[in-house]
Motif scaffolding. Structure first.
Motif, PDB file in Angstrom:
ATOM      1  N   ARG A  23      35.185  42.755  39.565  1.00 18.03           N
ATOM      2  CA  ARG A  23      34.982  44.097  40.104  1.00 18.03           C
ATOM      3  C   ARG A  23      35.782  45.120  39.349  1.00 18.03           C
ATOM      4  O   ARG A  23      35.606  46.118  38.945  1.00 18.03           O
ATOM      5  CB  ARG A  23      34.494  44.486  41.442  1.00 18.03           C
ATOM      6  CG  ARG A  23      33.448  44.192  42.012  1.00 18.03           C
ATOM      7  CD  ARG A  23      33.323  44.621  43.405  1.00 18.03           C
ATOM      8  NE  ARG A  23      32.168  44.153  44.086  1.00 18.03           N
ATOM      9  CZ  ARG A  23      31.581  44.432  45.337  1.00 18.03           C
ATOM     10  NH1 ARG A  23      32.341  45.525  45.878  1.00 18.03           N
ATOM     11  NH2 ARG A  23      30.690  43.804  46.077  1.00 18.03           N
ATOM     12  N   LEU A  24      37.040  44.850  39.259  1.00 16.24           N
ATOM     13  CA  LEU A  24      38.013  45.460  38.788  1.00 16.24           C
ATOM     14  C   LEU A  24      38.276  45.323  37.393  1.00 16.24           C
ATOM     15  O   LEU A  24      39.164  45.840  36.756  1.00 16.24           O
ATOM     16  CB  LEU A  24      39.485  45.201  39.582  1.00 16.24           C
ATOM     17  CG  LEU A  24      39.626  45.389  41.021  1.00 16.24           C
ATOM     18  CD1 LEU A  24      40.939  44.766  41.642  1.00 16.24           C
ATOM     19  CD2 LEU A  24      39.747  46.951  41.090  1.00 16.24           C
ATOM     20  N   GLY A  25      37.914  44.121  36.698  1.00 15.94           N
ATOM     21  CA  GLY A  25      37.898  44.120  35.366  1.00 15.94           C
ATOM     22  C   GLY A  25      39.320  43.403  35.252  1.00 15.94           C
ATOM     23  O   GLY A  25      40.081  43.462  34.095  1.00 15.94           O
ATOM     24  N   GLY A  26      39.815  42.650  36.342  1.00 11.10           N
ATOM     25  CA  GLY A  26      41.148  42.179  36.277  1.00 11.10           C
ATOM     26  C   GLY A  26      41.272  40.490  36.078  1.00 11.10           C
ATOM     27  O   GLY A  26      40.428  39.976  35.804  1.00 11.10           O
ATOM     28  N   VAL A  27      42.419  40.381  36.058  1.00 11.41           N
ATOM     29  CA  VAL A  27      42.701  38.857  35.988  1.00 11.41           C
ATOM     30  C   VAL A  27      42.750  38.118  37.445  1.00 11.41           C
ATOM     31  O   VAL A  27      43.041  38.399  38.590  1.00 11.41           O
ATOM     32  CB  VAL A  27      44.251  38.614  35.506  1.00 11.41           C
ATOM     33  CG1 VAL A  27      44.844  37.315  35.509  1.00 11.41           C
ATOM     34  CG2 VAL A  27      44.334  39.418  34.235  1.00 11.41           C
TER      35      VAL A  27
END
Length: 168
Positions: A23-27
């Motif tokens: 959802r965050l487009g994170g790692v």
């Protein structure tokens, strides 16, 4: 932002961490994966090296402006403080989330299923068995932590709770 999902094996940390990272487009950073790679590469010790490697990977990604969602047991004050130091040095917001599963049966079912699965036992690393989990020395938190319970809410619902907490 550095989100640390902490808790004993079988609580649902990995499912929740993957959902948050997506959802965050994170790692998504799973300490078990780092430790497995180190063991499979021939290292004989993994906990200290695994966490140290994870801290460095998190710092690298935070410096790029990416959010990092770390999935780890994080059972003691030393590892919790080390994650806080990564956030401080990276000028990143830190969100500590303790994941529990109050259902008395489900965590054991999850741990035993993962332990019995040959795919999770490839190489020298293997997930803990239930007896190991029951003996785990997990210290109570001495700092602020968001507590979430996977027994009655889905990963998607809990991801909403965590993201609402972060936004407020």
């Amino acid at each position: 932002m550095l989100i640390i999902l902490s808790g004993l094996p079988g609580t649902g940390k990995s499912t929740l961490a993957r959902e948050l990272a997506r959802r965050l487009g994170g790692v998504y950073l799973r300490v078990d994966t780092v430790e497995a790679a180190l063991l499979n590469a021939g290292h004989t010790s993994m906990t200290v090296e695994g966490y140290a490697t994870a801290y460095a990977i998190a710092a690298d990604n935070l410096s790029l402006g990416l959010s990092v969602v770390a999935d780890c047991v994080n059972p003691v004050s030393e590892t919790r403080e080390a994650w806080a130091e990564v956030a401080r040095q990276s000028y990143a917001a830190l969100v500590n989330v303790e994941v529990i599963c109050s259902d008395g049966i489900e965590p054991r079912r999850r741990v035993e299923a993962r332990y019995a699965d040959p795919a999770t036992r490839a190489g020298k690393w293997s997930p803990p068995n239930w007896e190991d989990v029951e003996k785990w020395a997990y210290q109570p938190w001495q700092t602020s932590v968001l507590l979430v319970d996977t027994a009655h809410e889905t990963g998607a619902e809990l991801a909403n709770t965590i993201l609402d907490f972060v936004r407020n």
